[in-house]
Structures are given as structure tokens and as C-alpha cells.
Design a protein around this motif. Sequence first.
Motif, PDB file in Angstrom:
ATOM      1  N   VAL A  73      16.098   5.869 -10.395  1.00  0.00           N
ATOM      2  CA  VAL A  73      16.242   7.300  -9.817  1.00  0.00           C
ATOM      3  C   VAL A  73      15.798   7.194  -8.240  1.00  0.00           C
ATOM      4  O   VAL A  73      14.473   6.957  -7.286  1.00  0.00           O
ATOM      5  CB  VAL A  73      14.626   8.108  -9.721  1.00  0.00           C
ATOM      6  N   LEU A  74      16.463   6.908  -6.944  1.00  0.00           N
ATOM      7  CA  LEU A  74      16.531   6.762  -5.862  1.00  0.00           C
ATOM      8  C   LEU A  74      16.398   7.966  -5.008  1.00  0.00           C
ATOM      9  O   LEU A  74      17.182   9.047  -5.261  1.00  0.00           O
ATOM     10  CB  LEU A  74      17.333   6.242  -4.854  1.00  0.00           C
ATOM     11  N   VAL A  75      15.537   7.905  -4.366  1.00  0.00           N
ATOM     12  CA  VAL A  75      14.804   8.820  -3.476  1.00  0.00           C
ATOM     13  C   VAL A  75      14.645   8.846  -2.160  1.00  0.00           C
ATOM     14  O   VAL A  75      14.093   8.238  -1.580  1.00  0.00           O
ATOM     15  CB  VAL A  75      13.243   9.679  -4.908  1.00  0.00           C
ATOM     16  N   GLU A  76      15.357   9.899  -1.285  1.00  0.00           N
ATOM     17  CA  GLU A  76      15.188   9.826   0.273  1.00  0.00           C
ATOM     18  C   GLU A  76      13.716  10.535   0.401  1.00  0.00           C
ATOM     19  O   GLU A  76      14.140  11.725  -0.093  1.00  0.00           O
ATOM     20  CB  GLU A  76      16.429  10.395   1.290  1.00  0.00           C
ATOM     21  N   ILE A  77      12.926   9.766   1.185  1.00  0.00           N
ATOM     22  CA  ILE A  77      11.922  10.380   1.520  1.00  0.00           C
ATOM     23  C   ILE A  77      11.860  11.488   2.411  1.00  0.00           C
ATOM     24  O   ILE A  77      12.723  11.781   3.364  1.00  0.00           O
ATOM     25  CB  ILE A  77      11.221   9.219   2.043  1.00  0.00           C
ATOM     26  N   GLY A  78      11.629  12.990   2.142  1.00  0.00           N
ATOM     27  CA  GLY A  78      11.121  13.666   3.213  1.00  0.00           C
ATOM     28  C   GLY A  78       9.711  13.937   3.688  1.00  0.00           C
ATOM     29  O   GLY A  78       9.716  14.092   4.395  1.00  0.00           O
ATOM     30  N   ALA A  79       9.513  12.898   2.804  1.00  0.00           N
ATOM     31  CA  ALA A  79       7.406  13.475   3.208  1.00  0.00           C
ATOM     32  C   ALA A  79       6.622  11.916   2.594  1.00  0.00           C
ATOM     33  O   ALA A  79       6.835  12.417   1.214  1.00  0.00           O
ATOM     34  CB  ALA A  79       6.975  14.525   3.637  1.00  0.00           C
ATOM     35  N   ALA A  80       5.438  11.769   3.543  1.00  0.00           N
ATOM     36  CA  ALA A  80       4.607  10.306   2.850  1.00  0.00           C
ATOM     37  C   ALA A  80       3.410  11.431   3.236  1.00  0.00           C
ATOM     38  O   ALA A  80       3.366  11.364   4.243  1.00  0.00           O
ATOM     39  CB  ALA A  80       4.704   9.798   2.941  1.00  0.00           C
ATOM     40  N   GLY A  81       2.236  11.838   2.062  1.00  0.00           N
ATOM     41  CA  GLY A  81       1.504  11.702   2.083  1.00  0.00           C
ATOM     42  C   GLY A  81       0.288  10.719   2.754  1.00  0.00           C
ATOM     43  O   GLY A  81       0.461   9.456   2.757  1.00  0.00           O
ATOM     44  N   LEU A  82      -0.357  10.889   4.037  1.00  0.00           N
ATOM     45  CA  LEU A  82      -1.287  10.084   3.749  1.00  0.00           C
ATOM     46  C   LEU A  82      -3.235  10.030   3.427  1.00  0.00           C
ATOM     47  O   LEU A  82      -3.134  11.354   3.649  1.00  0.00           O
ATOM     48  CB  LEU A  82      -1.233   9.467   5.428  1.00  0.00           C
ATOM     49  N   CYS A  83      -3.413   9.059   2.980  1.00  0.00           N
ATOM     50  CA  CYS A  83      -4.476   9.235   1.702  1.00  0.00           C
ATOM     51  C   CYS A  83      -5.148   8.480   2.460  1.00  0.00           C
ATOM     52  O   CYS A  83      -5.689   6.824   3.070  1.00  0.00           O
ATOM     53  CB  CYS A  83      -3.620   8.718   0.327  1.00  0.00           C
ATOM     54  N   ARG A  84      -7.284   8.546   2.139  1.00  0.00           N
ATOM     55  CA  ARG A  84      -8.473   7.306   2.418  1.00  0.00           C
ATOM     56  C   ARG A  84      -8.354   6.290   2.297  1.00  0.00           C
ATOM     57  O   ARG A  84      -8.791   5.220   2.158  1.00  0.00           O
ATOM     58  CB  ARG A  84      -9.437   8.608   2.728  1.00  0.00           C
TER      59      ARG A  84
END
Length: 342
Positions: free
Chosen positions: A29-40
Motif C-alpha cells: 500500500v503506497l500512502v501519501e503522507i498527510g502528517a508524521a508525528g515527532l517522537c522522543r
Amino acid sequence: MRAVRVHEYGSRPQLDTVDEPRVSGPWDVLVEIGAAGLCRTDLHILEGQWDGIQHPDLPYVLGHENAGWVREVGAAVTNVSVGDAVILHPLVTCGLCAPCRLGQDSHCESSTFPGLNVDGGMAEYMLSNARAVVKLDEGLTPRDVAALADAGLTAYHAVRKAVPLLHPGSHAVVVGAGGLGHIGIQVLAALTSARITVVDSSPSALELAQGLGAHQVVRSTSEEAVRESVADITRGGADVVFDFVGEHGTELTGPQLLRNRGHYYTIGYGGEVRLPTLDLISREINVIGNLVGTYNDLVELMTLVAQRQVSLHTRVYPLDEVQRAIDDLDSGRLVGRGILVP
């Protein structure tokens, strides 16, 4: 496409231009990223802490909290269609090994972990598989939920495991009301009737906690003050302590906040839990580790989000401001979760 990549440990990531991933297998499944979280965890990755566990080939793309829109699917994929908004389980799993057949996705024997050992979602596109994608309810957007893919899932998984321990009249103590903890507070309020006390050193984090369901808050000024305050509030100690920090001393203080036969759930990491074996035996306390969560945990969490029982407190950054976002997280200026939007 643009992508945030790790080139060497101990250095800042770089915003590179790389080839877009391509669908090649039937379950892709190819996903166009709408948002990516920043994590510790991203900070720990950059420090090199995960190299001994995951052994990624450098350079590779960061980002293990991802949501977006399906843009292409393999021939065997039937659970999502092109155009669907989805959130991605952090692991891409096989479905065939014993842990997968038991529903324990986090312990798949043949998994990849985008953002930790293969290319992740701090980019314009990411390749996943059908087992990892959860279709979002109408009204939810990738930006609303991306960080729930790991932070929310991990918090939910820990609280869900502890639900049988948190009967009416019980006490839960949450250590850390940041990116993980502020979600855990909401899940506790949604799934249990326990009294919730939150410990944090940040006044703004404690203010947020009170608005999310905490019954009482304790500002962490010293280990002794925290112990005394929690003992007074809980009348002898917590039934369950959820440590969403797991370093900088919380892993030493947390078990001391328990009543006899209590349970210390460690979710954050980076420190070292040290307990005399006599304490473990004489007080019958338990130490429980928590790793991400299952696919079903993520589905259940998305139900709570759709019902408006859980929401994210976020700050949004463009992808090219990733370093500012990292600096804000590392310095403590970021309350809640940082979200990178391509």
C-alpha cells in the motif's frame, strides 16, 4: 520527493530529495503522507540508541507515526482503496508467524519497523502493507491522528492492559503529561473509573492534564515531595503507576509511589529500573514493560478518537522545519506532540 533522513548518529538529520517508493508486491500500500508525528524515540534514534537493536542501513528516512491517503495498492489488497484516509500501524508485519496469529503484531518475527529500520514517513510518500493500514472514520484527518500511530497506540496498549486492575475506588498515577502521557490520561478517563493523579515538572503540562481528566496534579520539585504528595493523595500509594517518561529519575521514583501489591507500568524509556529483590518480594509489586500495541488496539483507539473521547494536543511544523521541531522537543518547549506536514 522530500524526505528527512538520518545520515550518521550524533548528527542532525537532513532534508534530502530521494526517489518515491513504488508498489511491487500484492499486499503493498503506497500512502501519501498527510502528517508524521515527532517522537522522543526519534531523538534516541539520532543518538544511536536503537542501532544495536534495529541495525538500519544509513541513510534512511525517519518517521514511525504516520497517517495519510492511499495512492496505490497491490493486486491482493481489499481492505482499503485509493483515496481512503488511513493511519498506519507502526510495524509492517507478516501475518504468518506465531505472534501474528495470536494478534501480537508488535512481536512479529518477520516485521519491519518504518522509521527505525527501514524508510519511514517523514517524507511525501511511504510504502506500507495491507496489514498495517487502518481506515479513518469520516471527519478524521491524517493531521488529527498521526501521532496516535505510536504515542497514542503505546499509551492505549498500556492502559488497556491495566484495566482489570483499576476498579472503582482505585488510584492511577501518571508520571509525565507530555506527548505520551496526555493521551494516557484521556484513555484512563475513557476506560476506567480510577482516580487519576498526574505528576510532572511543567506547570503548562499539569494545566493540560487537568483539562483532560486528571483529578489531581502534583508538580515534581523533588523526589521526596512527590512521594509525600502521592502517598497523601492516594492514602498509601497507587494501585498502578504509568511512567510515560522512563528516564531522568522517574524510573527510580515511580516504583516508590506504589502501594503494596501495586503495578509499575514503564512506557517511556532511556533510564534503568533498580529495585531491591526484597522489595519486590515483600511488597509483591510488579514491573510491566509495554511495547507499542496491537492492530486491534489501534482500531479501538481510533473508535475513541471518532467518539471525541481522545484527542491530540499538537503543534504543527512544515517538513522543512524538522530541526526546529526536534529542538523544541529536546528542550521541553513542546507541550503535547509535534506534527510534521509535508
